[in-house]
Design a protein around this motif. Sequence first.
Motif, PDB file in Angstrom:
ATOM      1  N   LEU A 156       0.864  -1.167   0.000  1.00  0.00           N
ATOM      2  CA  LEU A 156       0.000   0.000   0.000  1.00  0.00           C
ATOM      3  C   LEU A 156       0.911   1.230   0.000  1.00  0.00           C
ATOM      4  O   LEU A 156       1.817   1.333   0.832  1.00  0.00           O
ATOM      5  N   GLN A 157       0.682   2.136  -0.962  1.00  0.00           N
ATOM      6  CA  GLN A 157       1.565   3.296  -1.100  1.00  0.00           C
ATOM      7  C   GLN A 157       0.761   4.597  -1.107  1.00  0.00           C
ATOM      8  O   GLN A 157      -0.349   4.649  -1.622  1.00  0.00           O
ATOM      9  N   PHE A 158       1.386   5.623  -0.558  1.00  0.00           N
ATOM     10  CA  PHE A 158       0.902   6.993  -0.680  1.00  0.00           C
ATOM     11  C   PHE A 158       2.074   7.807  -1.220  1.00  0.00           C
ATOM     12  O   PHE A 158       3.158   7.804  -0.636  1.00  0.00           O
ATOM     13  N   THR A 159       1.862   8.477  -2.336  1.00  0.00           N
ATOM     14  CA  THR A 159       2.925   9.287  -2.930  1.00  0.00           C
ATOM     15  C   THR A 159       2.447  10.723  -3.066  1.00  0.00           C
ATOM     16  O   THR A 159       1.368  10.980  -3.605  1.00  0.00           O
ATOM     17  N   ARG A 160       3.255  11.638  -2.571  1.00  0.00           N
ATOM     18  CA  ARG A 160       2.986  13.071  -2.737  1.00  0.00           C
ATOM     19  C   ARG A 160       4.097  13.635  -3.620  1.00  0.00           C
ATOM     20  O   ARG A 160       5.276  13.470  -3.344  1.00  0.00           O
ATOM     21  N   THR A 161       3.695  14.294  -4.702  1.00  0.00           N
ATOM     22  CA  THR A 161       4.651  14.878  -5.636  1.00  0.00           C
ATOM     23  C   THR A 161       4.397  16.373  -5.742  1.00  0.00           C
ATOM     24  O   THR A 161       3.251  16.801  -5.919  1.00  0.00           O
ATOM     25  N   VAL A 162       5.463  17.143  -5.625  1.00  0.00           N
ATOM     26  CA  VAL A 162       5.389  18.592  -5.801  1.00  0.00           C
ATOM     27  C   VAL A 162       6.216  18.922  -7.042  1.00  0.00           C
ATOM     28  O   VAL A 162       7.392  18.569  -7.122  1.00  0.00           O
ATOM     29  N   THR A 163       5.582  19.583  -8.015  1.00  0.00           N
ATOM     30  CA  THR A 163       6.236  19.913  -9.275  1.00  0.00           C
ATOM     31  C   THR A 163       6.189  21.420  -9.497  1.00  0.00           C
ATOM     32  O   THR A 163       5.132  22.038  -9.325  1.00  0.00           O
ATOM     33  N   HIS A 164       7.323  21.979  -9.875  1.00  0.00           N
ATOM     34  CA  HIS A 164       7.419  23.396 -10.217  1.00  0.00           C
ATOM     35  C   HIS A 164       7.806  23.499 -11.688  1.00  0.00           C
ATOM     36  O   HIS A 164       8.750  22.838 -12.123  1.00  0.00           O
ATOM     37  N   VAL A 165       7.062  24.326 -12.427  1.00  0.00           N
ATOM     38  CA  VAL A 165       7.314  24.519 -13.853  1.00  0.00           C
ATOM     39  C   VAL A 165       7.498  26.012 -14.097  1.00  0.00           C
ATOM     40  O   VAL A 165       6.634  26.823 -13.721  1.00  0.00           O
ATOM     41  N   VAL A 166       8.622  26.371 -14.716  1.00  0.00           N
ATOM     42  CA  VAL A 166       8.879  27.766 -15.082  1.00  0.00           C
ATOM     43  C   VAL A 166       9.389  27.791 -16.518  1.00  0.00           C
ATOM     44  O   VAL A 166       9.967  26.817 -17.002  1.00  0.00           O
ATOM     45  N   ASN A 167       9.126  28.915 -17.200  1.00  0.00           N
ATOM     46  CA  ASN A 167       9.713  29.067 -18.532  1.00  0.00           C
ATOM     47  C   ASN A 167      10.079  30.522 -18.784  1.00  0.00           C
ATOM     48  O   ASN A 167       9.776  31.408 -17.974  1.00  0.00           O
TER      49      ASN A 167
END
Length: 164
Positions: free
Chosen positions: A143-154
């Motif tokens: 059983l997994q819980f994954t939290r992902t934080v993504t930052h996108v800049v251009n």
Amino acid sequence: MKGRHVALQGLAALSRAGAQKASCTVSSSEQHELTADAGRLSLLRTTFQSSVGMMAIRDQRRGASGTNKTTPEALESLASDTLGIARASQPDEAYDIAEHQPSGVFSLGPEDADRSAMLASLSQFLETCRLRYPAAIIEQAILQFTRTVTHVVNTNGVDFAVTK
């Protein structure tokens, strides 16, 4: 926000390397994993992972590359490699990046793992299997819980943060 800071550093490195248009995406994830082996709870662990993706356009040529290193030296090297890939690619006038949009922070799902709920769910699953299917052998259940934080800049001013 460390991820945003790294993304902005990456974008600056791309500009220094000669990109006319560029984007940098930085993701960091935290995964909580609860494992049962042979019908018994056996492992609780948390792992962390980071990644950086760069894309650059120069003279209508596009290059993209990625790494899991976020040091300033690694970002400079990745930017240089990305521009090298762009120089070696075929030109295409359709290559472009997203136009300027208002900055945004987006979130989906719970912020943190609920370890108590994870333990209760996996324990209930194992018990239900034992009662309803006594002949079945659960060799392994995860059983997994994954939290992902993504930052996108251009380079057009796009600046997004996404947590899911």
